[in-house]
Design an enzyme around this catalytic site. Sequence first.
Site, short mmCIF file in Angstrom:
data_model
loop_
_atom_site.label_atom_id
_atom_site.label_comp_id
_atom_site.label_asym_id
_atom_site.label_seq_id
_atom_site.Cartn_x
_atom_site.Cartn_y
_atom_site.Cartn_z
N ARG A 109 0.81 -1.22 0.00
CA ARG A 109 0.00 0.00 0.00
C ARG A 109 0.84 1.26 0.00
NH1 ARG A 109 -5.25 0.03 2.13
NH2 ARG A 109 -5.83 -2.13 2.03
N TYR A 216 0.13 -13.59 -0.23
CA TYR A 216 0.83 -13.37 -1.50
C TYR A 216 2.15 -12.66 -1.23
CZ TYR A 216 -1.91 -8.96 -1.11
OH TYR A 216 -2.51 -7.81 -0.66
N ASP A 293 -13.66 5.72 -0.57
CA ASP A 293 -14.38 5.11 0.54
C ASP A 293 -15.43 6.05 1.13
OD1 ASP A 293 -13.12 2.68 0.40
OD2 ASP A 293 -12.29 2.73 2.44
P1 FAD Z 1 -8.68 6.31 2.95
O1 FAD Z 1 -7.57 5.44 2.60
O2 FAD Z 1 -9.45 6.03 4.20
O3 FAD Z 1 -8.11 7.80 3.01
C1 FAD Z 1 -8.82 8.86 3.59
C2 FAD Z 1 -7.81 9.95 3.91
O4 FAD Z 1 -8.51 11.10 4.33
C3 FAD Z 1 -6.86 9.59 5.05
O5 FAD Z 1 -5.56 9.94 4.68
C4 FAD Z 1 -7.38 10.40 6.21
O6 FAD Z 1 -6.36 10.75 7.13
C5 FAD Z 1 -7.92 11.62 5.50
N1 FAD Z 1 -9.02 12.29 6.23
C6 FAD Z 1 -10.09 11.70 6.81
N2 FAD Z 1 -10.89 12.62 7.37
C7 FAD Z 1 -10.30 13.83 7.13
C8 FAD Z 1 -10.65 15.16 7.48
N3 FAD Z 1 -11.76 15.42 8.17
N4 FAD Z 1 -9.83 16.17 7.10
C9 FAD Z 1 -8.70 15.91 6.37
N5 FAD Z 1 -8.32 14.66 6.03
C10 FAD Z 1 -9.11 13.63 6.40
N6 FAD Z 1 -8.72 -2.37 -1.90
C11 FAD Z 1 -8.23 -2.84 -3.07
O7 FAD Z 1 -8.42 -2.20 -4.11
N7 FAD Z 1 -7.51 -3.99 -3.12
C12 FAD Z 1 -7.27 -4.75 -2.01
O8 FAD Z 1 -6.61 -5.81 -2.08
C13 FAD Z 1 -7.78 -4.29 -0.76
N8 FAD Z 1 -7.56 -5.00 0.37
C14 FAD Z 1 -8.03 -4.53 1.56
C15 FAD Z 1 -7.77 -5.27 2.71
C16 FAD Z 1 -8.23 -4.83 3.95
C17 FAD Z 1 -7.98 -5.66 5.18
C18 FAD Z 1 -8.94 -3.59 4.01
C19 FAD Z 1 -9.42 -3.06 5.33
C20 FAD Z 1 -9.20 -2.85 2.85
C21 FAD Z 1 -8.75 -3.31 1.62
N9 FAD Z 1 -8.99 -2.58 0.43
C22 FAD Z 1 -8.52 -3.06 -0.75
C23 FAD Z 1 -9.79 -1.33 0.45
C24 FAD Z 1 -8.91 -0.09 0.43
O9 FAD Z 1 -7.98 -0.14 1.46
C25 FAD Z 1 -9.77 1.17 0.59
O10 FAD Z 1 -10.94 1.08 -0.17
C26 FAD Z 1 -8.98 2.42 0.13
O11 FAD Z 1 -7.79 2.54 0.86
C27 FAD Z 1 -9.82 3.69 0.26
O12 FAD Z 1 -9.05 4.83 -0.08
P2 FAD Z 1 -9.58 6.29 0.20
O13 FAD Z 1 -8.48 7.20 -0.22
O14 FAD Z 1 -10.92 6.47 -0.36
O15 FAD Z 1 -9.78 6.36 1.78
#
Ligand code: FAD
Length: 423
Positions: A109, A216, A293
Site C-alpha cells: 500500500r 501473496y 471510501d
Molecule cells: P482512505 O484510505 O481512508 O483515506 C482517507 C484519507 O482522508 C486519510 O488519509 C485520512 O487521514 C484523511 N481524512 C479523513 N478525514 C479527514 C478530514 N476530516 N480532514 C482531512 N483529512 C481527512 N482495496 C483494493 O483495491 N484492493 C485490495 O486488495 C484491498 N484489500 C483490503 C484489505 C483490507 C484488510 C482492508 C481493510 C481494505 C482493503 N482494500 C482493498 C480497500 C482499500 O484499502 C480502501 O478502499 C482504500 O484505501 C480507500 O481509499 P480512500 O483514499 O478512499 O480512503
Amino acid sequence: PTSANPVDVLIVGGGIGGLSAAFALAREGLRVRVLEQAREFGEVGAGLQIAPNCTRILHDYGLLEEAKGLGVLPKSMVMRDAVDGSELTRLDLGDLEREYGFPYMVIHRSDLHGIFLRACRRAGVDLVTDAHVTGYENTPSGARVLLEDGRADRARVVIAADGLHSVARRLLVEDEPVSSAYVAYRAAVPIEQAGRDVDLSEVSVHVGPRCHFVHYGLRGGEMLNQVAVFQSPKALAGEEDWGTPDELDAAFTATCPDVRAGIPLMWRDRWWRMFDRDPITTWVDGNIALLGDAAHPPLQYMAQGAVMAIEDGWVLAGHVAARRAEDGSVDWRGALAAYEAVRPEHCRRVVETARAWGELWHLDGVARLQRNALLRARDTYDYSFTAWIYGPTALTPEEEPPMFTPIPLDSADVSGVPEPAGT
Ligand code: FAD
C-alpha cells in the site's frame, strides 16, 4: 491553506483515492490542493491487490512501469478450502492479462500511495498536511471548507475523499458504517520469517466457515503478505471489545496446516474491524462531491476498494477534460453530473457483490459443499464473472457491462459427497 492562493479543486483526504484524483485533475491542467489531516502523507497496512481495471489506469497515467518495479505480478490466483486445503478454482493471471490487456498486480500500500504522492509533486499539486476539515458549504461560486483550527479554504469544486468516516457524506445522507462482525488481521514479513514453503507465484485465498486467509508475495518476493479474516463471536454478542487476538487463534483452529502455520505471523497489536456502508446513489451536493471510501466503502472481499477510488478520479478527470473550454474553464456542473451518472451504480454493484462474496466464502455445512462443487466445476478460463469488473472502466452508464449473475448454490449436486468432520 490560504484563500490568497486559490485553486480550482480542493481535495479533502490524501489517501490513495484523494491523491490519485488530485494527480488525475492536475494532469488535465487544473490547480489542485490536497488537505490531509495527518502530520504526514502515508498509508497504514500491508498489501493491496490491483486488478486489470486499475493497472489499465496506471498505464494511462504513465505510472505502470514504476508500479511494476515495486509490485509483484503473480502467475495465478488460487482459491482453496480452508478446512481440507483442497483447490476449488483458479485464475491463470498470465491469461487474464492477455484477456484484459493489463496485469493483475499485488503491491505494498505504501508503495502505491508513494507513487501517487510523487506523481502529485511532479504535477504541481499543493500538498497540505495537518489540515483537519470539519465543515463544508456551497457558495455561489464554488465551495468552502472549514478547518478545525479555524482556517477556511475555498475552490470552484471540493472533492471529499475522506474515507469510511467521511464528514462530507453527512451532506448527502445520515447513515453510519455497517459492521459485518468480521475482523481482519494483517502481516507483511520478510519471506525468511514465513516458516514454511510458500509459493509466491500465487495469490492464495483459503475460504472456510466464518473465516478466510489470504497470502501473496510483495516487493519482488522479498516479503510475504498475509490477511486473516474471521467472524468475531464477541461482536455477535454485542461486546465492545471485539476482534481480539484470542478470537483470532480460536477462529482458525479447525483449518488446514498451511493456514494454521500462517496465523502466528499475524500482527497482534492492531486489527481492522470490517465495516462497509449501504450504497447511495447521490454523491454530489452542488459543488461538493464524494470520492473513494467516503462514497462507497466496501467489505474488501472483491479487492476493489482502492481500485474503485482510483477509477473514480480517472472518470471524473475524463469528464472534466471533455468539458474544458479553450480558455481553460470547465463546465463543472456537467462534469459532476456525468461522474454521478456512472460511478454510484458501478460501485453499488461492487459493494453488494462483496457482501455476497463474503457470505459465499464463509459458508459452513452443506452450503459449503455446494459452493465447493460449483467452484470446482468452473473452467479456469471462464471469465464471465470478472468481465464486468476487470474490463475498461465505464465513462458512461451505456459503457457499463452487464453484471454477472451468480448461479444458485442449490443447483450444485452434492449427493454422495460426505460431510467432512469438524464443520
Ligand atoms: P482512505 O484510505 O481512508 O483515506 C482517507 C484519507 O482522508 C486519510 O488519509 C485520512 O487521514 C484523511 N481524512 C479523513 N478525514 C479527514 C478530514 N476530516 N480532514 C482531512 N483529512 C481527512 N482495496 C483494493 O483495491 N484492493 C485490495 O486488495 C484491498 N484489500 C483490503 C484489505 C483490507 C484488510 C482492508 C481493510 C481494505 C482493503 N482494500 C482493498 C480497500 C482499500 O484499502 C480502501 O478502499 C482504500 O484505501 C480507500 O481509499 P480512500 O483514499 O478512499 O480512503
